[in-house]
Design a protein around this motif. Sequence first.
Motif, PDB file in Angstrom:
ATOM      1  N   PRO A 129     -28.963   2.751  73.993  1.00  0.00           N
ATOM      2  CA  PRO A 129     -27.985   3.851  74.069  1.00  0.00           C
ATOM      3  C   PRO A 129     -27.792   4.538  72.722  1.00  0.00           C
ATOM      4  O   PRO A 129     -26.777   4.367  72.045  1.00  0.00           O
ATOM      5  CB  PRO A 129     -26.712   3.133  74.540  1.00  0.00           C
ATOM      6  CG  PRO A 129     -26.872   1.726  74.086  1.00  0.00           C
ATOM      7  CD  PRO A 129     -28.347   1.428  74.139  1.00  0.00           C
ATOM      8  N   ILE A 130     -28.801   5.316  72.338  1.00  0.00           N
ATOM      9  CA  ILE A 130     -28.747   6.030  71.065  1.00  0.00           C
ATOM     10  C   ILE A 130     -27.574   7.009  71.066  1.00  0.00           C
ATOM     11  O   ILE A 130     -27.358   7.741  72.024  1.00  0.00           O
ATOM     12  CB  ILE A 130     -30.072   6.772  70.812  1.00  0.00           C
ATOM     13  CG1 ILE A 130     -31.204   5.763  70.643  1.00  0.00           C
ATOM     14  CG2 ILE A 130     -29.977   7.676  69.585  1.00  0.00           C
ATOM     15  CD1 ILE A 130     -32.571   6.382  70.509  1.00  0.00           C
ATOM     16  N   GLY A 131     -26.815   7.006  69.980  1.00  0.00           N
ATOM     17  CA  GLY A 131     -25.654   7.864  69.888  1.00  0.00           C
ATOM     18  C   GLY A 131     -24.361   7.206  70.317  1.00  0.00           C
ATOM     19  O   GLY A 131     -23.280   7.772  70.143  1.00  0.00           O
ATOM     20  N   ALA A 132     -24.475   5.987  70.890  1.00  0.00           N
ATOM     21  CA  ALA A 132     -23.264   5.267  71.277  1.00  0.00           C
ATOM     22  C   ALA A 132     -22.504   4.837  70.029  1.00  0.00           C
ATOM     23  O   ALA A 132     -23.055   4.729  68.935  1.00  0.00           O
ATOM     24  CB  ALA A 132     -23.616   4.051  72.120  1.00  0.00           C
ATOM     25  N   ALA A 133     -21.235   4.551  70.188  1.00  0.00           N
ATOM     26  CA  ALA A 133     -20.389   4.190  69.053  1.00  0.00           C
ATOM     27  C   ALA A 133     -20.683   2.758  68.590  1.00  0.00           C
ATOM     28  O   ALA A 133     -20.936   1.857  69.399  1.00  0.00           O
ATOM     29  CB  ALA A 133     -18.918   4.324  69.444  1.00  0.00           C
ATOM     30  N   GLY A 134     -20.685   2.560  67.264  1.00  0.00           N
ATOM     31  CA  GLY A 134     -20.753   1.225  66.678  1.00  0.00           C
ATOM     32  C   GLY A 134     -22.040   0.491  66.987  1.00  0.00           C
ATOM     33  O   GLY A 134     -23.129   1.081  67.051  1.00  0.00           O
ATOM     34  N   TRP A 135     -21.893  -0.808  67.201  1.00  0.00           N
ATOM     35  CA  TRP A 135     -23.048  -1.691  67.371  1.00  0.00           C
ATOM     36  C   TRP A 135     -23.844  -1.399  68.640  1.00  0.00           C
ATOM     37  O   TRP A 135     -25.011  -1.759  68.740  1.00  0.00           O
ATOM     38  CB  TRP A 135     -22.574  -3.137  67.400  1.00  0.00           C
ATOM     39  CG  TRP A 135     -21.599  -3.429  68.515  1.00  0.00           C
ATOM     40  CD1 TRP A 135     -20.248  -3.361  68.473  1.00  0.00           C
ATOM     41  CD2 TRP A 135     -21.940  -3.825  69.848  1.00  0.00           C
ATOM     42  NE1 TRP A 135     -19.693  -3.686  69.697  1.00  0.00           N
ATOM     43  CE2 TRP A 135     -20.719  -3.972  70.564  1.00  0.00           C
ATOM     44  CE3 TRP A 135     -23.134  -4.053  70.518  1.00  0.00           C
ATOM     45  CZ2 TRP A 135     -20.675  -4.348  71.903  1.00  0.00           C
ATOM     46  CZ3 TRP A 135     -23.091  -4.439  71.849  1.00  0.00           C
ATOM     47  CH2 TRP A 135     -21.868  -4.574  72.530  1.00  0.00           C
ATOM     48  N   ALA A 136     -23.240  -0.737  69.621  1.00  0.00           N
ATOM     49  CA  ALA A 136     -23.911  -0.517  70.907  1.00  0.00           C
ATOM     50  C   ALA A 136     -25.199   0.285  70.759  1.00  0.00           C
ATOM     51  O   ALA A 136     -26.140   0.120  71.541  1.00  0.00           O
ATOM     52  CB  ALA A 136     -22.956   0.189  71.869  1.00  0.00           C
ATOM     53  N   SER A 137     -25.267   1.168  69.749  1.00  0.00           N
ATOM     54  CA  SER A 137     -26.478   1.978  69.576  1.00  0.00           C
ATOM     55  C   SER A 137     -27.653   1.167  69.065  1.00  0.00           C
ATOM     56  O   SER A 137     -28.769   1.682  68.985  1.00  0.00           O
ATOM     57  CB  SER A 137     -26.195   3.139  68.620  1.00  0.00           C
ATOM     58  OG  SER A 137     -25.870   2.642  67.328  1.00  0.00           O
ATOM     59  N   ASN A 138     -27.409  -0.097  68.708  1.00  0.00           N
ATOM     60  CA  ASN A 138     -28.483  -0.959  68.205  1.00  0.00           C
ATOM     61  C   ASN A 138     -28.934  -1.993  69.237  1.00  0.00           C
ATOM     62  O   ASN A 138     -29.679  -2.913  68.902  1.00  0.00           O
ATOM     63  CB  ASN A 138     -28.014  -1.692  66.942  1.00  0.00           C
ATOM     64  CG  ASN A 138     -27.659  -0.732  65.829  1.00  0.00           C
ATOM     65  OD1 ASN A 138     -28.415   0.192  65.539  1.00  0.00           O
ATOM     66  ND2 ASN A 138     -26.499  -0.935  65.205  1.00  0.00           N
ATOM     67  N   VAL A 139     -28.476  -1.852  70.458  1.00  0.00           N
ATOM     68  CA  VAL A 139     -28.817  -2.797  71.519  1.00  0.00           C
ATOM     69  C   VAL A 139     -29.881  -2.182  72.421  1.00  0.00           C
ATOM     70  O   VAL A 139     -29.789  -1.009  72.800  1.00  0.00           O
ATOM     71  CB  VAL A 139     -27.577  -3.172  72.350  1.00  0.00           C
ATOM     72  CG1 VAL A 139     -27.963  -4.099  73.501  1.00  0.00           C
ATOM     73  CG2 VAL A 139     -26.532  -3.841  71.468  1.00  0.00           C
TER      74      VAL A 139
END
Length: 770
Positions: A675-685
Amino acid sequence: MLRDHLATTVLAAGLLAMAGTAAAQELEEIVVTAQKREVGLQTAPVAITAYSGATLEENKIYDVMDLANSVPAFSLTMNTPLDLELNIRGVTNTRLDSPTADPSVGLFLDEVYIGRTGGLNTDFFDLERIEVIRGPQGVLLGKNVVGGALSVITAAPQFDRSGRVLVSAGNYNSLQTSGYVTGGLTDRWAGRLSFQTRDRDGYAHDVLHDRPLENLTSRQVRGQLLYDNDDDLRARFSLDYNNDWTNGLNAVAVAGGPIGFRPWSTLRDFLGMTDIRQSTPEDNLYAGERWEQTNNMSREGFGFMANVEKDFDGFSLTSITGYRDATSKQLYDQTGGGPDVFDTVADFGDYLAYVANRFPDPTDPRSLGAVLLFSSPVNEQADIEQFSQEFRLTSTTEGRWDWIAGIYFKHDEIFKFDRFFGENITGALPVLSGESHWLNDGKMDSIAAFGQVGFDITDTLKLSVGLRWTKDEKEGFVQGIAVATGDRFNPGDTVPLTPLVTPFATDYGDDWSKVTPQAILEWQATDTLFLYASIAEGFKGGGYEDTPANVAAATISFDPEEVTNYEVGFKSDFAEGRARLNASFFFMDYTDLQVQQTNEDCLCNLTDNASDAEIKGVEAEFQYSPTDGLLLYASGSFVDTEYIEFIESSGVDSSGNQLQRTPELQYNVGFDYTPIGAAGWASNVTFRLNYSYQDELYWQPANLNEEDAYGLLDGRITYAPADANWNFGIWGKNLTDEEYRTNIIPFFGEEVGQYGAPRTYGVDFAYNFE
């Protein structure tokens, strides 16, 4: 129904591709070398699937069994870890493990042909990529193969220093470690050291002796040196070592096929065994041995490779030298149960009464299941040496013409020791009471000369023609020895164990040669559409039985195997580089297809040459990235196969039947999502889900024993911070805990087989350093 489902899936994917958004990423193209030149996958005129080393690691693909679940028209069956049977487009080498047998599907490691699929095959680790090449490769690949090939390319040394360590743990007390370190040693020399270890408890349990089965201990290490003078000379040297051990396989008897005596599935019913992860394999005491031996398998070996490339004016000279040495051993109970289950004759009497009560009709063959209950363990040992040398000249000048020419030589020395014994409490089967040995010392030489010329008819149209002359020579010496007659229950039996009727010793040998041509027409219709058409022949030499019953069986060879493949295909990128669809359509005309199976009339393995066979089908692979961070993919194949005029040695007419161990329909679908562009750590999952499906198949040419269709679901979640040098993952394989068999042997109305891995899951942590 399933074919309609696949068609719907592909159509939906295509419509989704056309509706894509401009914000998505372009697809990556892997460089492949299946045609002995570095070309992009999208302009290689051959049906090929390529996986990068990173993809293999992420998907926990450690061996060919894991790989087979992801590639169109590619499947695999396995009697034991040393008896792998690779199948591409219906072409398989079923239990052809004699010293003079060649696999129908070739395995190459850094362009070195691996002749013994089980004994020389090791885990995948620290790889650059794997190329799965479908269809006969009769000219350039290195060794003439009829069905296709797996080309494994290891990661090469780099002058920039880097390294990586991965640790993975999971259920069944599994623990894996792997890693590498690479870097420059001098201005012209670089090195790389790689390793992998894998340990886990067994997937199954030996109820009789209260011990695990199918555990694993595996060690792999590889060291490499690279020389590059930045001008005209490059050389790469590799030395690897492997050591694998497991405590035996889990053989499970299931009633199936025509009704027969069914002694082992009835025994499982008597014992109340319904869990497929349980069996009662016997401990075995061979003649001359002091102690009973438990089921086990081990494999140890090392290999050396030298690849030297020298540039000259207008061409380059490549020398590829390979040497491999391996020792493999295995002892396994073929039936998963036998007389050892009964402590006393009185216990066996209870089993007799159970069977008589269950099958009171004396004309029902199952009424004799207890009387005919026997065990027949197998002990195999093999010492393998293989040397190969290839010299290749490749044009390097630019122009309308290009060419490749070379010579190839391979020498194998394989000593194989097989020993069987049989026990039957009642003495009703005297031919299965005793012990026999086979000592088989085989040698194989293969020499070849090959060449291919390519001509650019126009800027976008090219014709390539080539041919290869191959000569295979196979010879050896085999002894069949009746070591003992009788068994612990019936010591007075004097009939030697079937299939060895009388002791013998004899030489054997023959040679075969063939010229195999190939023609390829390729057309770069547009910048994003590539089409090709090809006609190619493949050839595999004849050979001799592994454990022949007599001199005649030992000295009469089975014939070579030949195939002509007609193929057209296209490779296309569209939707501004965010979508890709590749497909191939093929027709294969086979002559003298080699088929081996267990014959219950003589209780032995026999190899037949199916008179002819025809195979036709279609394969397709699709990828689509509708937005940044999302990749959708699907691949599939439909293969229609038929034996033509095939009368088996047993007299069974299998003409018109579907080829054994070949599913008509296979497909694989899945996605990667970050989920590129998601807030915080979520964009790295990153989330990854993959589902692979295999249609039903027949285990034997007679089409009497069938495996149901099944699907496997795998998943992974990875957390990788953008600026960090580490990542963490959670993974699972066969998440639905699907029960499926990797092999069966039909015998006496039984299907005695092994099951694939159950649900496995775990976590891993990887750290990269420079």
